[in-house]
Design a protein around this motif. Structure first.
Motif, PDB file in Angstrom:
ATOM      1  N   ARG A   1       0.843  -1.211   0.000  1.00 55.28           N
ATOM      2  CA  ARG A   1       0.000   0.000   0.000  1.00 55.28           C
ATOM      3  C   ARG A   1       0.870   1.250   0.000  1.00 55.28           C
ATOM      4  NH1 ARG A   1      -5.200   0.481   1.755  1.00 55.28           N
ATOM      5  NH2 ARG A   1      -5.059  -1.567   2.754  1.00 55.28           N
TER       6      ARG A   1
ATOM      7  N   PHE B   1      -6.304   3.725  -6.987  1.00 51.59           N
ATOM      8  CA  PHE B   1      -5.790   2.724  -6.054  1.00 51.59           C
ATOM      9  C   PHE B   1      -6.466   1.366  -6.212  1.00 51.59           C
ATOM     10  CE2 PHE B   1      -5.446   0.547  -1.996  1.00 51.59           C
ATOM     11  CZ  PHE B   1      -4.106   0.702  -1.687  1.00 51.59           C
TER      12      PHE B   1
ATOM     13  N   VAL C   1      -4.694  -2.327  -7.319  1.00 46.74           N
ATOM     14  CA  VAL C   1      -4.706  -3.512  -6.460  1.00 46.74           C
ATOM     15  C   VAL C   1      -5.408  -4.680  -7.149  1.00 46.74           C
ATOM     16  CG1 VAL C   1      -5.507  -4.444  -4.264  1.00 46.74           C
ATOM     17  CG2 VAL C   1      -4.570  -2.132  -4.362  1.00 46.74           C
TER      18      VAL C   1
ATOM     19  N   GLU D   1      -4.240  -8.094  -3.111  1.00 49.77           N
ATOM     20  CA  GLU D   1      -5.023  -7.444  -2.065  1.00 49.77           C
ATOM     21  C   GLU D   1      -4.769  -8.075  -0.694  1.00 49.77           C
ATOM     22  OE1 GLU D   1      -9.658  -6.119  -1.175  1.00 49.77           O
ATOM     23  OE2 GLU D   1      -9.157  -7.374  -2.896  1.00 49.77           O
TER      24      GLU D   1
ATOM     25  N   LEU E   1      -1.532  -6.673   0.857  1.00 50.80           N
ATOM     26  CA  LEU E   1      -1.336  -5.254   0.613  1.00 50.80           C
ATOM     27  C   LEU E   1      -0.627  -4.558   1.771  1.00 50.80           C
ATOM     28  CD1 LEU E   1      -1.957  -3.284  -1.646  1.00 50.80           C
ATOM     29  CD2 LEU E   1      -4.121  -2.742  -0.531  1.00 50.80           C
ATOM     30  N   ASP E   2      -0.844  -5.026   3.008  1.00 54.76           N
ATOM     31  CA  ASP E   2      -0.230  -4.391   4.176  1.00 54.76           C
ATOM     32  C   ASP E   2       0.969  -5.176   4.698  1.00 54.76           C
ATOM     33  OD1 ASP E   2      -1.993  -2.119   4.425  1.00 54.76           O
ATOM     34  OD2 ASP E   2      -3.551  -3.573   4.925  1.00 54.76           O
TER      35      ASP E   2
END
Length: 425
Positions: free
Chosen positions: A123, A144, A148, A154, A157-158
């Motif tokens: 992200r 965005f 993704v 997804e 993503l973090d």
């Protein structure tokens, strides 16, 4: 109308080895100096060689222009200067001389994870890359979700991108580069890292980018991909432009340059560890004994393959014929693929120890006038193993003596040469 990319007499020089004015010492030098044994350990010749350098020009006087909507395929052998050119256009490295003019934002994908910080999450890297491209936070947030979804990451993503696989890196990096609407998109062979399905998505996206009026520069060794995506081409040889023009013309020049042998080609015998190897491939016109690089339309001809076998074995010889832009138009094997060999065909499987001569007699030449390229492969009987492979190694011309007969050179496709026979001697 102004060009989007203007390259004028770009050259790039590197130095191979060490410059004589560089004074740093290696650990070995320091140890020798400490014990005072340098003179006894190294003779004068090696000391003179130490510090020697050689100038190498990766690019030399490159000039070309790209216009809005151009999709340019850059091709050439390894070491031709393709990646160096892209790095200069991406402002990663500076040219030694020359001038470049770029009009618009440039997004480049030259290596896995270009422009990513490994400690940041996927992200965070999306926003970082967007900022580098000059996008505002609001613009990035607008794109965005598309980025993704296209990258299919997804779930991760973090997660810091240092934990991504190379394929995940490429998916996210390409998605960012393609969706943040750069006026110029530069992509190297890096897409080969991704899986086949994602490669198709990437090519479709680049096609869309070009159709929207943006400019794409693409490097690949896959001529089929280059031809499907690009409308123009640039062919580099040893840092010089050998050919520019339509993608068909450039691919044809590249393919024919690497199959410049006409009539016959012979191969070296340096390798002694082999099962079976191809010694030569030749084309013989009907009624003649000499090798020929020109054949009349509809006249029979023969392809001769001389093979050396280390022992008696059963194997299959395959001949592939391509057109001038590298498209395979027919393949012919010494046995019917997928069928159990009959007694008559079995002799074409048997290799004696030593020299074997195979002849493919094509009794009805229906190849339309033009330039053709032959390659040859020796397979195991199961076809799972290739003992030797010589792709695109010899060219020949089919000529049309009937000037009243018209041929559309743009047409292509598979050709079934049914009236052909194999024999071995």
């Amino acid at each position: 109308m102004q060009s989007v990319i203007s390259v004028e007499n770009i050259s790039k020089q590197y130095v191979i080895g060490r410059r004589k004015d560089e004074s740093f010492l290696t650990l070995r030098d320091e140890i020798c100096s400490f014990f005072g044994k340098a003179k006894s350990l190294f003779n004068r010749t090696s000391l003179q060689h130490y510090g020697s350098s050689e100038e190498f020009w990766a690019l030399k006087d490159i000039s070309f222009q790209a216009w809005q909507g151009d999709r340019i395929g850059i091709i050439g052998k390894n070491g031709a200067g393709k990646s160096t050119l892209l790095k200069i256009l991406s402002r990663i490295t500076e040219p030694t001389s020359g001038r470049i003019s770029l009009r618009g934002r440039v997004a480049s994908l030259l290596e896995v994870g270009t422009g990513f910080h490994p400690e940041l999450t996927g992200r965070e890297n999306i926003f970082l890359n967007g900022a580098i491209l000059g996008m505002s936070r609001a613009e990035i947030k607008t794109k965005f979700d598309e980025i993704v979804a296209f990258a299919e990451v997804e779930r991760f993503l973090d997660t810091p991108v240092k934990r991504y696989s190379s394929g995940m890196y490429v998916r996210l990096a390409f998605s960012v580069a393609a969706h943040l609407e750069p006026e110029i998109l530069i992509v190297d062979e890096v897409l080969a890292v991704g899986d086949l399905q994602f490669q198709k998505k990437c090519l479709g996206k680049m096609q869309q980018v070009g159709n929207e009026g943006r400019t794409v520069l693409f490097v690949s060794h896959n001529m089929g991909t280059i031809r499907a995506l690009c409308n123009k081409g640039l062919y580099l040889i040893e840092g010089n432009i050998h050919k520019t023009g339509s993608i068909e013309e450039v691919i044809s020049a590249y393919t024919l340059h690497h199959a410049s042998n006409k009539g016959i080609v012979t191969f070296g015998q340096q390798n002694t560890d082999f099962v079976a190897r191809i010694l030569s491939i030749g084309v013989i016109s009907a009624g003649y004994t000499n090798y020929a690089d020109t054949l009349p339309f509809q006249a029979p001809f023969t392809v001769e393959v001389i093979i050396e076998s280390n022992n008696e074995l059963e194997a299959v010889v395959g001949i592939g014929i391509s057109n001038s832009i590298g498209e395979i138009i027919t393949t012919l094997h010494s046995v019917e693929i997928g069928e159990e060999p009959t007694i008559e065909k079995l002799k074409n499987l048997k290799f004696k120890k030593g020299i074997n001569k195979f002849y493919l007699n094509i009794n009805s030449n229906i190849l339309r006038p033009g330039t053709y390229i032959i390659g040859c492969t020796i397979f195991s009987r199961s076809l799972w193993q290739a003992f030797d492979d010589k792709p695109n190694c010899i060219t020949f011309e089919v000529t049309n003596h009937n000037e009243n007969r018209y041929f559309d050179e743009r047409q292509s496709g598979m050709v079934f040469l049914s009236d052909s026979q194999w024999e071995n001697r």
